[in-house]
Design a protein around this motif. Structure first.
Motif, PDB file in Angstrom:
ATOM      1  N   THR B  31       0.838  -1.200   0.000  1.00 25.54           N
ATOM      2  CA  THR B  31       0.000   0.000   0.000  1.00 25.54           C
ATOM      3  C   THR B  31       0.867   1.243   0.000  1.00 25.54           C
ATOM      4  O   THR B  31       1.859   1.320   0.725  1.00 25.54           O
ATOM      5  N   TYR B  33       0.823   5.758  -0.331  1.00 25.94           N
ATOM      6  CA  TYR B  33       0.017   6.932   0.019  1.00 25.94           C
ATOM      7  C   TYR B  33       0.690   8.208  -0.503  1.00 25.94           C
ATOM      8  O   TYR B  33       1.913   8.257  -0.659  1.00 25.94           O
ATOM      9  N   SER B  48      -4.751   6.928  -0.975  1.00 26.44           N
ATOM     10  CA  SER B  48      -4.114   5.679  -0.591  1.00 26.44           C
ATOM     11  C   SER B  48      -4.400   4.689  -1.714  1.00 26.44           C
ATOM     12  O   SER B  48      -5.452   4.749  -2.356  1.00 26.44           O
ATOM     13  N   ILE B  55      -8.187   4.932  -3.081  1.00 27.79           N
ATOM     14  CA  ILE B  55      -9.104   5.691  -2.245  1.00 27.79           C
ATOM     15  C   ILE B  55      -8.665   7.146  -2.275  1.00 27.79           C
ATOM     16  O   ILE B  55      -7.509   7.456  -1.984  1.00 27.79           O
ATOM     17  N   SER B  94       3.239   1.181   3.269  1.00 26.33           N
ATOM     18  CA  SER B  94       3.080   0.249   4.392  1.00 26.33           C
ATOM     19  C   SER B  94       2.853  -1.142   3.834  1.00 26.33           C
ATOM     20  O   SER B  94       2.490  -1.301   2.665  1.00 26.33           O
ATOM     21  N   GLY B  96       0.463  -2.968   4.616  1.00 27.19           N
ATOM     22  CA  GLY B  96      -0.938  -2.949   4.258  1.00 27.19           C
ATOM     23  C   GLY B  96      -1.560  -4.325   4.235  1.00 27.19           C
ATOM     24  O   GLY B  96      -1.360  -5.140   5.127  1.00 27.19           O
ATOM     25  N   LEU B  97      -2.293  -4.596   3.165  1.00 25.63           N
ATOM     26  CA  LEU B  97      -3.042  -5.842   3.077  1.00 25.63           C
ATOM     27  C   LEU B  97      -2.137  -7.049   2.895  1.00 25.63           C
ATOM     28  O   LEU B  97      -2.606  -8.188   2.970  1.00 25.63           O
ATOM     29  N   GLN B 103       2.125  -4.193   9.948  1.00 27.85           N
ATOM     30  CA  GLN B 103       1.565  -3.903   8.626  1.00 27.85           C
ATOM     31  C   GLN B 103       0.984  -2.511   8.550  1.00 27.85           C
ATOM     32  O   GLN B 103       0.803  -1.982   7.461  1.00 27.85           O
ATOM     33  N   GLU B 104       0.689  -1.900   9.719  1.00 29.14           N
ATOM     34  CA  GLU B 104       0.036  -0.581   9.694  1.00 29.14           C
ATOM     35  C   GLU B 104       1.019   0.568   9.637  1.00 29.14           C
ATOM     36  O   GLU B 104       0.638   1.701   9.342  1.00 29.14           O
ATOM     37  N   THR B 105       2.276   0.310   9.955  1.00 26.62           N
ATOM     38  CA  THR B 105       3.223   1.415  10.057  1.00 26.62           C
ATOM     39  C   THR B 105       3.580   1.936   8.678  1.00 26.62           C
ATOM     40  O   THR B 105       3.923   1.176   7.776  1.00 26.62           O
ATOM     41  N   GLN B 106       3.517   3.251   8.529  1.00 27.05           N
ATOM     42  CA  GLN B 106       3.840   3.884   7.255  1.00 27.05           C
ATOM     43  C   GLN B 106       5.236   4.496   7.315  1.00 27.05           C
ATOM     44  O   GLN B 106       5.607   5.136   8.295  1.00 27.05           O
ATOM     45  N   TYR B 107       5.970   4.262   6.242  1.00 29.97           N
ATOM     46  CA  TYR B 107       7.326   4.790   6.110  1.00 29.97           C
ATOM     47  C   TYR B 107       7.312   5.841   5.009  1.00 29.97           C
ATOM     48  O   TYR B 107       6.778   5.602   3.922  1.00 29.97           O
ATOM     49  N   PHE B 108       7.906   6.971   5.328  1.00 31.02           N
ATOM     50  CA  PHE B 108       7.794   8.137   4.458  1.00 31.02           C
ATOM     51  C   PHE B 108       9.024   8.363   3.592  1.00 31.02           C
ATOM     52  O   PHE B 108      10.155   8.075   3.989  1.00 31.02           O
TER      53      PHE B 108
END
Lengths: 118, 117
Positions: B31, B33, B48, B55, B94, B96-97, B103-108
């Motif tokens: 995923t 974003y 996302s 989305i 992340s 994601g699915l 799995q929820e942590t987002q890396y920028f």
């Protein structure tokens, strides 16, 4: 819709002291995740710490720890032994996960500017 | 070994132009974003996207469109640039699915500063 509030636009602390940054949030979901991100002047967004709402134990990462109060919807960040390199904007963020429409991404607070005084 | 990279880092352009920002992640994440950080440092989700679903935040003008040639890339195209589009744009990813731990942590990514004149 969910919201995240950081009521301290700026905080100042002496080097080696301890500082606590406040964050409150609002969501109707029971399952979610909370994060603190750090943004130094380089503007890179750096993950500091994460907390799963279903876990009662507060997360810790070296000098960084959180005080997670689910009933009060509060998620504060404590930085111990502050160092000059901790100077940055700190953002609190909420993520609902896929069951709560989490593909909508992180909801951020407005940030707290942390100043470290030598 | 940059995990999430963006190009360019800086973009200065005239009103009315069309521009693109590229994002690549080498983390094997599912995923991706796009976020916008305004002049007051407020960060807001724009899109996302995983390999099945896009989305869109309803407040994003349709001049903005994400395009994903493959799972590792999510580019941002902006048509007819306006002064108010000036901001820093961040890509993130992340697991994601794809599931698994964290799995929820987002890396920028490092961000792209866009200035519209």
């Amino acid at each position: 819709a969910q919201t995240v509030t950081q009521s301290q636009p700026e905080m100042s602390v002496q080097e080696a002291e301890t500082v606590t940054l406040s964050c409150t949030y609002d969501t109707s979901e029971s399952d979610y995740y909370l994060f603190w991100y750090k943004q130094p002047p380089s503007r890179q967004m750096i993950l500091v710490i994460r907390q799963e709402a279903y876990k009662q134990q507060n997360a810790t990462e070296n000098r960084f720890s959180v005080n997670f109060q689910k009933a009060a919807k509060s998620f504060s960040l404590k930085i111990s032994d502050s160092q000059l390199g901790d100077a940055a904007m700190y953002f609190c963020a909420l993520y609902l996960g896929y069951s709560g429409g989490g593909a909508d991404g992180l909801t951020f607070g407005k940030g707290t500017h942390l100043i470290i005084q030598p | 070994d940059t995990a999430v990279s963006q190009t360019p880092k800086y973009l200065v352009t005239q009103m009315g132009n069309d521009k693109s920002i590229k994002c690549e992640q080498n983390l094997g994440h599912d995923t991706m974003y796009w976020y916008k950080q305004d002049s007051k440092k407020f960060l807001k989700i724009m899109f996302s996207y995983n390999n099945k679903e896009l989305i869109i935040n309803e407040t994003v003008p349709n001049r903005f469109s994400p395009k994903s040639p493959d799972k590792a890339h999510l580019n941002l195209h902006i048509n007819s640039l306006e002064l108010g589009d000036s901001a820093v744009y961040f890509c993130a990813s992340s697991r994601g699915l794809a599931g698994g731990r964290d799995q929820e942590t987002q890396y920028f990514g490092p961000g792209t500063r866009l200035l519209v004149l």
